[in-house]
Scaffold this motif. Structure first.
Motif, PDB file in Angstrom:
ATOM      1  N   SER A  26       0.653  -1.397  -0.070  1.00 55.70           N
ATOM      2  CA  SER A  26       0.201   0.000  -0.016  1.00 55.70           C
ATOM      3  C   SER A  26       0.973   1.355   0.087  1.00 55.70           C
ATOM      4  CB  SER A  26      -1.058  -0.015   1.278  1.00 55.70           C
ATOM      5  OG  SER A  26      -0.287   0.334   2.580  1.00 55.70           O
ATOM      6  N   ASN A  27       2.223   1.051   0.439  1.00 57.93           N
ATOM      7  CA  ASN A  27       3.055   2.371   0.537  1.00 57.93           C
ATOM      8  C   ASN A  27       3.959   2.602  -0.869  1.00 57.93           C
ATOM      9  OD1 ASN A  27       2.810   3.665   2.945  1.00 57.93           O
ATOM     10  ND2 ASN A  27       2.774   1.776   3.744  1.00 57.93           N
ATOM     11  N   LEU A  28       3.850   1.431  -1.727  1.00 56.82           N
ATOM     12  CA  LEU A  28       4.484   1.798  -3.119  1.00 56.82           C
ATOM     13  C   LEU A  28       3.983   2.841  -4.003  1.00 56.82           C
ATOM     14  CD1 LEU A  28       4.514  -1.870  -4.076  1.00 56.82           C
ATOM     15  CD2 LEU A  28       6.379  -0.865  -2.819  1.00 56.82           C
ATOM     16  N   ILE A  29       4.890   3.502  -4.478  1.00 53.88           N
ATOM     17  CA  ILE A  29       4.542   4.584  -5.523  1.00 53.88           C
ATOM     18  C   ILE A  29       3.732   3.941  -6.697  1.00 53.88           C
ATOM     19  CG2 ILE A  29       5.445   6.290  -6.929  1.00 53.88           C
ATOM     20  CD1 ILE A  29       7.758   6.558  -4.974  1.00 53.88           C
ATOM     21  N   VAL A  30       2.661   4.426  -6.906  1.00 55.96           N
ATOM     22  CA  VAL A  30       1.778   3.684  -8.162  1.00 55.96           C
ATOM     23  C   VAL A  30       1.836   4.619  -9.388  1.00 55.96           C
ATOM     24  CG1 VAL A  30      -0.386   2.980  -8.933  1.00 55.96           C
ATOM     25  CG2 VAL A  30       0.309   2.782  -6.410  1.00 55.96           C
ATOM     26  N   PRO A  31       2.434   4.489 -10.410  1.00 61.12           N
ATOM     27  CA  PRO A  31       2.601   5.187 -11.668  1.00 61.12           C
ATOM     28  C   PRO A  31       1.425   5.936 -12.212  1.00 61.12           C
ATOM     29  CG  PRO A  31       3.800   3.163 -12.037  1.00 61.12           C
ATOM     30  CD  PRO A  31       2.832   3.028 -10.745  1.00 61.12           C
ATOM     31  N   ILE A  78       7.273  -0.757  -8.351  1.00 62.13           N
ATOM     32  CA  ILE A  78       6.519  -1.029  -9.737  1.00 62.13           C
ATOM     33  C   ILE A  78       7.098  -0.168 -10.911  1.00 62.13           C
ATOM     34  CG2 ILE A  78       4.113  -0.368 -10.816  1.00 62.13           C
ATOM     35  CD1 ILE A  78       2.923  -0.444  -7.749  1.00 62.13           C
ATOM     36  N   ASN A  79       7.681   1.197 -10.567  1.00 58.04           N
ATOM     37  CA  ASN A  79       8.403   1.817 -11.710  1.00 58.04           C
ATOM     38  C   ASN A  79       9.633   0.748 -12.169  1.00 58.04           C
ATOM     39  OD1 ASN A  79       7.067   3.983 -12.756  1.00 58.04           O
ATOM     40  ND2 ASN A  79       7.123   4.698 -10.543  1.00 58.04           N
ATOM     41  N   ASP A  80      10.429   0.419 -11.297  1.00 57.13           N
ATOM     42  CA  ASP A  80      11.516  -0.246 -11.343  1.00 57.13           C
ATOM     43  C   ASP A  80      11.138  -1.460 -12.255  1.00 57.13           C
ATOM     44  OD1 ASP A  80      13.202   1.784 -10.263  1.00 57.13           O
ATOM     45  OD2 ASP A  80      13.326   0.882  -8.300  1.00 57.13           O
ATOM     46  N   LEU A  81      10.200  -2.319 -11.917  1.00 57.97           N
ATOM     47  CA  LEU A  81       9.725  -3.388 -12.557  1.00 57.97           C
ATOM     48  C   LEU A  81       9.360  -3.258 -13.681  1.00 57.97           C
ATOM     49  CD1 LEU A  81       9.475  -6.161 -11.198  1.00 57.97           C
ATOM     50  CD2 LEU A  81       6.873  -5.871 -11.105  1.00 57.97           C
ATOM     51  N   LEU A  82       8.532  -2.320 -14.066  1.00 59.07           N
ATOM     52  CA  LEU A  82       7.973  -1.714 -15.615  1.00 59.07           C
ATOM     53  C   LEU A  82       9.147  -1.510 -16.299  1.00 59.07           C
ATOM     54  CD1 LEU A  82       4.781   0.106 -14.733  1.00 59.07           C
ATOM     55  CD2 LEU A  82       4.799  -1.901 -15.306  1.00 59.07           C
TER      56      LEU A  82
END
Length: 219
Positions: A26-31, A78-82
């Protein structure tokens, strides 16, 4: 398939661990424009079967299969994964640590070349587990540890063979490779995850499924 959605899929038998896992998500930055869903699976008899059910229930293009005791510390995860997936459309699967080549034993950490890093507690104490350094954006490998597996394509998990809690991860890696996709571990300046697994239990079918894995993928 929704290419603006990422699903976090978690097999749950410990609600406290799951709540902490979910807190970190829930604390991850969402693009911008992306949606995040968390899909728990309770009362599962085997991890591959549970993962397959959850995979088929989600419209998300990007899926992250993780253990309930994995806590994602990298807020830009998430950004790093994408970014890794976008570097090469042939990258199908990403893990946090694994083996460049699988040894004859089928046990990935016995490989002569291992990569990745994670904070984990398999000795009973939380500490940094660090393998060979990755100098480029990622290292292409043969197998990753199942603590966290991220995909941008859906391939059926081999629940027809791996009905328990072991070797579902290595099997999925080889399924991706056999379909022409790449399996990779990204460069992590600091570990992206904590795996608070505690002492590892290998008495619940590890050797049985290791033998089955070797027979299934003997080539």
């Amino acid at each position: 398939m929704d290419d603006k959605k990422i699903a976090f899929i978690i097999v749950v038998n410990n609600e406290l661990a799951f709540e902490e896992c979910k807190f970190y998500i829930s604390n991850l930055i969402v693009p911008n424009g992306f949606n995040v869903e968390v899909i728990p699976m309770r009362n599962a008899n085997g991890i591959a079967f549970a993962y397959n059910q959850c995979m088929e229930s989600s419209t998300a293009k990007y899926k992250v299969y993780l253990h309930q005791d994995v806590y994602i510390r990298n807020m830009n995860f998430i950004n790093d994964l994408l970014n890794i997936f976008n570097l090469d459309k042939d990258i199908g699967l990403i893990g946090m640590c694994g083996a460049k080549t699988l040894p004859a034993s089928g046990v990935w950490w016995e490989s002569s070349i291992t990569v990745g890093r994670v904070y984990e507690s398999h000795t009973g104490h939380l500490s940094l587990l660090e393998f060979n350094k990755i100098n480029s954006n990622y290292e292409e490998i043969e197998a990753v540890d199942g603590l966290l597996i991220a995909t941008q394509y859906d391939l059926k998990w081999r629940y027809d063979i791996f009905k328990g809690w072991h070797f579902y991860d290595l099997s999925q890696c080889l399924e991706f490779i056999n379909k022409g996709y790449k399996v990779v571990v990204p460069r992590q300046e600091t570990p992206w995850c904590v795996h608070d697994c505690g002492l590892v239990n290998t008495s619940n079918g590890f050797d049985f499924y290791r033998d089955l894995f070797l027979k299934t993928y003997k080539s």
